[in-house]
Write a protein that holds these residues in place. Sequence first.
Motif, PDB file in Angstrom:
ATOM      1  N   ASP A   1     -47.030   9.215  12.908  1.00  0.00           N
ATOM      2  CA  ASP A   1     -46.285  10.275  12.229  1.00  0.00           C
ATOM      3  C   ASP A   1     -45.286   9.720  11.221  1.00  0.00           C
ATOM      4  N   GLY A   2     -45.566   8.530  10.679  1.00  0.00           N
ATOM      5  CA  GLY A   2     -44.712   7.951   9.658  1.00  0.00           C
ATOM      6  C   GLY A   2     -43.472   7.253  10.188  1.00  0.00           C
ATOM      7  N   VAL A   3     -43.445   6.960  11.498  1.00  0.00           N
ATOM      8  CA  VAL A   3     -42.319   6.248  12.096  1.00  0.00           C
ATOM      9  C   VAL A   3     -42.860   4.997  12.769  1.00  0.00           C
ATOM     10  N   GLN A   4     -42.178   3.870  12.562  1.00  0.00           N
ATOM     11  CA  GLN A   4     -42.579   2.656  13.265  1.00  0.00           C
ATOM     12  C   GLN A   4     -41.605   2.401  14.418  1.00  0.00           C
ATOM     13  N   ILE A   5     -42.140   1.830  15.487  1.00  0.00           N
ATOM     14  CA  ILE A   5     -41.332   1.531  16.668  1.00  0.00           C
ATOM     15  C   ILE A   5     -41.316   0.027  16.874  1.00  0.00           C
ATOM     16  N   ILE A   6     -40.122  -0.514  17.058  1.00  0.00           N
ATOM     17  CA  ILE A   6     -39.955  -1.939  17.319  1.00  0.00           C
ATOM     18  C   ILE A   6     -39.377  -2.073  18.722  1.00  0.00           C
ATOM     19  N   ASP A   7     -40.066  -2.837  19.568  1.00  0.00           N
ATOM     20  CA  ASP A   7     -39.618  -3.045  20.946  1.00  0.00           C
ATOM     21  C   ASP A   7     -38.944  -4.403  21.084  1.00  0.00           C
ATOM     22  N   ILE A   8     -37.739  -4.395  21.637  1.00  0.00           N
ATOM     23  CA  ILE A   8     -36.978  -5.616  21.914  1.00  0.00           C
ATOM     24  C   ILE A   8     -36.543  -5.545  23.371  1.00  0.00           C
ATOM     25  N   SER A   9     -36.676  -6.644  24.091  1.00  0.00           N
ATOM     26  CA  SER A   9     -36.136  -6.661  25.449  1.00  0.00           C
ATOM     27  C   SER A   9     -34.844  -7.472  25.448  1.00  0.00           C
ATOM     28  N   ALA A  10     -33.880  -6.999  26.228  1.00  0.00           N
ATOM     29  CA  ALA A  10     -32.567  -7.636  26.306  1.00  0.00           C
ATOM     30  C   ALA A  10     -32.328  -8.088  27.742  1.00  0.00           C
ATOM     31  N   LYS A  11     -32.388  -9.388  27.947  1.00  0.00           N
ATOM     32  CA  LYS A  11     -32.036  -9.989  29.237  1.00  0.00           C
ATOM     33  C   LYS A  11     -32.008 -11.492  29.022  1.00  0.00           C
ATOM     34  N   GLY A  12     -30.832 -12.082  29.171  1.00  0.00           N
ATOM     35  CA  GLY A  12     -30.705 -13.510  28.900  1.00  0.00           C
ATOM     36  C   GLY A  12     -30.995 -13.830  27.451  1.00  0.00           C
ATOM     37  N   GLY A  13     -30.711 -12.886  26.568  1.00  0.00           N
ATOM     38  CA  GLY A  13     -31.025 -12.991  25.144  1.00  0.00           C
ATOM     39  C   GLY A  13     -31.919 -11.839  24.737  1.00  0.00           C
ATOM     40  N   TYR A  14     -32.516 -11.960  23.576  1.00  0.00           N
ATOM     41  CA  TYR A  14     -33.369 -10.896  23.050  1.00  0.00           C
ATOM     42  C   TYR A  14     -34.746 -11.455  22.757  1.00  0.00           C
ATOM     43  N   SER A  15     -35.763 -10.659  23.037  1.00  0.00           N
ATOM     44  CA  SER A  15     -37.127 -11.090  22.807  1.00  0.00           C
ATOM     45  C   SER A  15     -37.935  -9.922  22.254  1.00  0.00           C
ATOM     46  N   PRO A  16     -38.699 -10.120  21.204  1.00  0.00           N
ATOM     47  CA  PRO A  16     -38.781 -11.346  20.403  1.00  0.00           C
ATOM     48  C   PRO A  16     -37.519 -11.540  19.560  1.00  0.00           C
ATOM     49  N   ARG A  17     -37.299 -12.775  19.132  1.00  0.00           N
ATOM     50  CA  ARG A  17     -36.098 -13.103  18.360  1.00  0.00           C
ATOM     51  C   ARG A  17     -36.239 -12.691  16.892  1.00  0.00           C
ATOM     52  N   VAL A  18     -37.477 -12.696  16.375  1.00  0.00           N
ATOM     53  CA  VAL A  18     -37.718 -12.306  14.981  1.00  0.00           C
ATOM     54  C   VAL A  18     -38.895 -11.335  14.949  1.00  0.00           C
ATOM     55  N   VAL A  19     -38.690 -10.210  14.264  1.00  0.00           N
ATOM     56  CA  VAL A  19     -39.727  -9.200  14.107  1.00  0.00           C
ATOM     57  C   VAL A  19     -39.866  -8.913  12.615  1.00  0.00           C
ATOM     58  N   VAL A  20     -41.102  -8.816  12.138  1.00  0.00           N
ATOM     59  CA  VAL A  20     -41.359  -8.412  10.758  1.00  0.00           C
ATOM     60  C   VAL A  20     -41.857  -6.974  10.797  1.00  0.00           C
ATOM     61  N   ASP A  61     -32.970   3.995  22.450  1.00  0.00           N
ATOM     62  CA  ASP A  61     -33.605   4.152  21.139  1.00  0.00           C
ATOM     63  C   ASP A  61     -32.527   4.221  20.067  1.00  0.00           C
ATOM     64  N   ILE A  62     -32.652   3.353  19.067  1.00  0.00           N
ATOM     65  CA  ILE A  62     -31.710   3.308  17.947  1.00  0.00           C
ATOM     66  C   ILE A  62     -32.483   3.707  16.701  1.00  0.00           C
ATOM     67  N   ILE A  63     -32.019   4.752  16.051  1.00  0.00           N
ATOM     68  CA  ILE A  63     -32.694   5.277  14.865  1.00  0.00           C
ATOM     69  C   ILE A  63     -32.249   4.496  13.631  1.00  0.00           C
ATOM     70  N   ILE A  64     -33.228   4.023  12.864  1.00  0.00           N
ATOM     71  CA  ILE A  64     -32.968   3.324  11.606  1.00  0.00           C
ATOM     72  C   ILE A  64     -33.640   4.142  10.513  1.00  0.00           C
ATOM     73  N   SER A  65     -32.856   4.668   9.603  1.00  0.00           N
ATOM     74  CA  SER A  65     -33.419   5.508   8.535  1.00  0.00           C
ATOM     75  C   SER A  65     -34.238   4.658   7.564  1.00  0.00           C
ATOM     76  N   ALA A  66     -35.048   5.317   6.754  1.00  0.00           N
ATOM     77  CA  ALA A  66     -35.859   4.616   5.752  1.00  0.00           C
ATOM     78  C   ALA A  66     -34.960   3.826   4.798  1.00  0.00           C
ATOM     79  N   GLU A  67     -33.793   4.386   4.466  1.00  0.00           N
ATOM     80  CA  GLU A  67     -32.862   3.706   3.553  1.00  0.00           C
ATOM     81  C   GLU A  67     -32.272   2.453   4.194  1.00  0.00           C
ATOM     82  N   GLN A  68     -32.056   2.488   5.511  1.00  0.00           N
ATOM     83  CA  GLN A  68     -31.490   1.328   6.215  1.00  0.00           C
ATOM     84  C   GLN A  68     -32.548   0.272   6.513  1.00  0.00           C
TER      85      GLN A  68
END
Length: 89
Positions: A1-20, A61-68
């Motif tokens: 529906d025109g929205v992308q979802i990026i999954d990050i896990s937080a425990k002892g740091g963040y994984s994955p560390r880099v997402v494109v 869930d943290i919303i990131i607008s298209a402009e951001q």
Amino acid sequence: DGVQIIDISAKGGYSPRVVVAKAGVPTILRVSTNGTFDCSASLVIPKLSYQKFLQPSGTEDIIISAEQARGTLQGLCSMGMYNFQIKFQ
């Protein structure tokens, strides 16, 4: 529906560390915790003026607008020990 979802896990740091991700697309950053009691539960995203203590277990869930959704977005713990980057291209 025109929205992308990026999954990050937080425990002892963040994984994955880099997402494109695709630039200019509304994005949901989904941060998951599972028994997280370290400083990675204290998430700061300066570019979004976001700062929050995450629940020890669950998702946020943290919303990131298209402009951001441009350039590099960095997230880090409140102490600056752990970090991750989302590179919007």
